[in-house]
Design an enzyme around this catalytic site. Structure first.
Site, PDB file in Angstrom:
ATOM      1  N   ASP A 171       0.823  -1.195   0.000  1.00 23.06           N
ATOM      2  CA  ASP A 171       0.000   0.000   0.000  1.00 23.06           C
ATOM      3  C   ASP A 171       0.867   1.259   0.000  1.00 23.06           C
ATOM      4  OD1 ASP A 171      -2.344   1.446   0.040  1.00 23.06           O
ATOM      5  OD2 ASP A 171      -2.597   1.331   2.205  1.00 23.06           O
ATOM      6  N   HIS A 212       3.424   3.463  -8.791  1.00 20.60           N
ATOM      7  CA  HIS A 212       3.303   2.042  -9.132  1.00 20.60           C
ATOM      8  C   HIS A 212       4.595   1.525  -9.779  1.00 20.60           C
ATOM      9  CE1 HIS A 212      -0.795   1.979  -7.886  1.00 20.60           C
ATOM     10  NE2 HIS A 212      -1.221   2.789  -8.844  1.00 20.60           N
ATOM     11  N   LEU A 256      12.699 -19.222  -3.386  1.00 17.76           N
ATOM     12  CA  LEU A 256      11.486 -18.533  -2.961  1.00 17.76           C
ATOM     13  C   LEU A 256      10.368 -18.683  -3.990  1.00 17.76           C
ATOM     14  CD1 LEU A 256      10.107 -16.260  -1.102  1.00 17.76           C
ATOM     15  CD2 LEU A 256      10.961 -14.667  -2.831  1.00 17.76           C
TER      16      LEU A 256
END
Length: 231
Positions: free
Chosen positions: A12, A29, A123
């Protein structure tokens, strides 16, 4: 020392970060995409098994058309720039959500990244895109009900079995939300039943290796009792 195997992050603050700098929301963004690379590489380095990032919710379609259009292009921008880094670092890309609502080119880019990295064993970088937890639970209930109606299984579902109907079957150890908001925002509602929650004021574009380490240190300091008592 307790260490989180599965971490979920509500990324956020991109828009507010950009506004504070006098930039368009799309600039936030773009910087946020760079942060994904930073955080994913560090999470992989320190031994996190799965990192789930809330990239686009089912509610984000309500945003201005220009912003939604840019968000649809962002996966292409990200993977074109960083797929080599993901491969070199043995990171596997997956996604959860209903991808079919996105433009064909966006779907193609994401599926290509999934295919390119599917043999990697480090990962798991899971991108939640057009994802909403209530929708996920509803779809899981519908699928289970259909299995019962078709006599594929008995009506004897356990919590552990129900989790396997979800897009994300794992329980989350640590949930982080950046930028200071104190909400879950329809993210992994079933999976975070016993998660440790950390809300940091750091906006996502400024979230770095140290910020992740700080959250993990807070996680390690907590006494996770899962409803029981401290021994």
């Amino acid at each position: 020392m307790s260490f989180p195997k599965t971490i979920a992050i509500i990324m956020d603050g991109n828009g507010r970060w950009a506004k504070a700098k006098g930039l368009p929301r799309t600039a936030g963004h773009k910087q946020g995409a760079d942060t994904i690379r930073t955080v994913a590489l560090h999470a992989n380095k320190i031994g996190v098994e799965k990192l789930i990032l809330y990239a686009f919710s089912t509610e984000n379609w309500k945003r201005p058309e220009e912003e939604v259009s840019y968000l649809c292009k962002l996966p292409g921008i990200f993977f074109n720039r960083f797929i080599k880094d993901l491969m070199i670092n043995n990171i596997r890309v997956t996604f959860v959500g209903e991808l079919e609502r996105f433009p064909a080119e966006t779907q193609k880019v994401i599926l290509k990244a999934v295919n390119q990295t599917k043999e990697n064993t480090g990962l798991e970088l899971c991108i939640a895109i057009n994802y909403g937890s209530r929708r996920e639970i509803l779809l899981a209930v519908q699928k289970y009900t259909q299995d019962v109606l078709e006599q594929k299984r008995a009506n004897d579902l356990t919590e552990e079995e129900f989790a396997q109907y979800l897009m994300v079957p794992e329980e989350i150890d640590l949930l982080i939300r950046t930028s200071g908001e104190l909400r879950i925002s329809n993210f992994l509602l079933w999976q975070i039943a016993y998660s440790e929650l950390i809300f940091t004021p750091v906006a996502w574009p400024d979230f770095d290796e140290k910020a992740l380490d700080d959250c993990i240190c807070k996680f390690a300091s907590r006494d996770r009792r899962f409803g029981g008592l401290t021994s």
